[in-house]
Enzyme design. Structure first.
Site, short mmCIF file in Angstrom:
data_model
loop_
_atom_site.label_atom_id
_atom_site.label_comp_id
_atom_site.label_asym_id
_atom_site.label_seq_id
_atom_site.Cartn_x
_atom_site.Cartn_y
_atom_site.Cartn_z
N ASP A 51 42.39 -18.14 2.50
CA ASP A 51 42.14 -19.35 3.20
C ASP A 51 41.96 -19.23 4.60
O ASP A 51 42.96 -18.72 5.51
CB ASP A 51 43.64 -20.08 3.21
CG ASP A 51 43.65 -21.66 3.60
OD1 ASP A 51 42.67 -21.91 4.07
OD2 ASP A 51 44.74 -22.48 3.51
N ASP B 267 45.61 -29.51 3.08
CA ASP B 267 46.47 -28.74 4.24
C ASP B 267 47.17 -29.86 4.93
O ASP B 267 46.59 -30.82 5.47
CB ASP B 267 45.26 -28.38 5.27
CG ASP B 267 44.63 -27.16 4.58
OD1 ASP B 267 45.43 -26.20 4.16
OD2 ASP B 267 43.24 -27.03 4.35
C1 DX5 Z 1 43.69 -23.65 8.02
C2 DX5 Z 1 43.79 -24.16 6.67
C3 DX5 Z 1 42.62 -24.14 5.68
C4 DX5 Z 1 41.30 -24.68 6.34
C5 DX5 Z 1 40.15 -23.72 6.19
O1 DX5 Z 1 44.97 -24.06 8.53
O2 DX5 Z 1 44.90 -23.78 6.12
O3 DX5 Z 1 42.76 -24.61 4.48
O4 DX5 Z 1 41.00 -25.81 5.85
O5 DX5 Z 1 39.04 -24.17 6.89
P1 DX5 Z 1 37.62 -23.34 6.95
O6 DX5 Z 1 37.58 -23.12 5.48
O7 DX5 Z 1 36.55 -24.13 7.62
O8 DX5 Z 1 38.11 -22.14 7.49
ZN ZN Z 2 45.14 -24.21 3.48
#
Ligand code: DX5
Ligand code: ZN
Length: 233
Positions: A185, A44
């Site tokens: 995501d 990310d």
């Molecule tokens: C958020 C990111 C995600 C994040 C998801 O902006 O794009 O990829 O890492 O995190 P979780 O799985 O904790 O919601």
């Molecule tokens: Zn992401």
């Protein structure tokens, strides 16, 4: 794009743990702690403008490629303007570069530039963006990322209203014989994986549920088990 759906093979889902939730001092160890239970490495990239967080740059992707030469590296750019950043990542060894539709001044041109560099282009949308904005570019992407939380941070709660976008994309893909993978995501865990896969999600990104769990390999297995329980071939 040809061959993307075949990457899923006979599995309920591709699991893409996000290193955003790994300990920044030991990302490599965190990935190894999965013991092969993760399929892709999700990176990310946040710029402090498009989203209120500042994370990784191209050096991280290069280091991941050096450290994990055979890994499938899934780069998610949450940066604006997206076209000003893609050149920095093209020589770092990613398999996919995904840009957010809202963050590109010219999304079609940006996806084309990624494809011209020999990298699979992906396009993402926020929870507040209608799925129809993707229609003009669906033929040219290998992955569509549906944000199931607002982008920027790990650990947020899954937004169920995003499921209708996944279902819409499944229908559109079938009608037009496209070949993109659908990635979800945000807020993915062993409680939400099943409903996402049932809706048609192919790639599950999971950050906090995996890397903040204390036992990443076990957490990844539990997510996969939940996905399998709802999967229809
Ligand atoms: C958020 C990111 C995600 C994040 C998801 O902006 O794009 O990829 O890492 O995190 P979780 O799985 O904790 O919601
Ligand atoms: Zn992401």
């Amino acid at each position: 794009m040809n061959g993307m759906l075949s990457l899923k093979g006979g599995r309920a889902c591709i699991l893409a743990p996000s290193i955003l939730s790994a300990d920044p001092l030991s990302v490599g160890d965190a990935i190894r702690s999965l013991g092969g239970e993760g399929d892709w490495i999700h990176v990310d990239v946040a710029d402090g403008h498009f989203v209120p967080n500042l994370t990784f740059g191209p050096m991280m992707v290069s280091a991941l490629r050096r450290g994990f030469p055979d890994a499938f590296i899934d780069v998610h750019l949450m940066v604006t303007p997206a076209e000003d950043f893609i050149g920095m990542f093209m020589n770092t060894g990613p398999d996919i570069i995904t840009v957010q539709a809202e963050a590109a001044r010219h999304v079609h041109r940006t996806l084309q530039a990624i494809r011209d560099a020999g990298i699979t282009p992906g396009v993402g949308i926020d929870p507040g963006t209608p799925v129809r904005v993707l229609e003009p570019v669906l033929h040219m992407v290998g992955l569509v990322l549906v944000m199931t939380v607002n982008p920027g941070f790990g650990g947020q709660k899954f937004l169920p209203e995003t499921l209708s976008k996944v279902k819409h994309l499944v229908r559109e893909r079938a009608v037009q014989s496209f070949d993109f993978l659908i990635e979800c995501d945000g807020g993915v865990n062993s409680g939400t994986a099943g409903v996402l896969v049932k809706a048609g999600c192919d790639v599950l990104v999971a950050g906090s549920a995996v890397y903040e769990s204390g036992d990443p390999a076990r957490a990844a297995r539990e997510i996969r088990r939940n996905a399998e329980s709802e999967w229809r071939v």
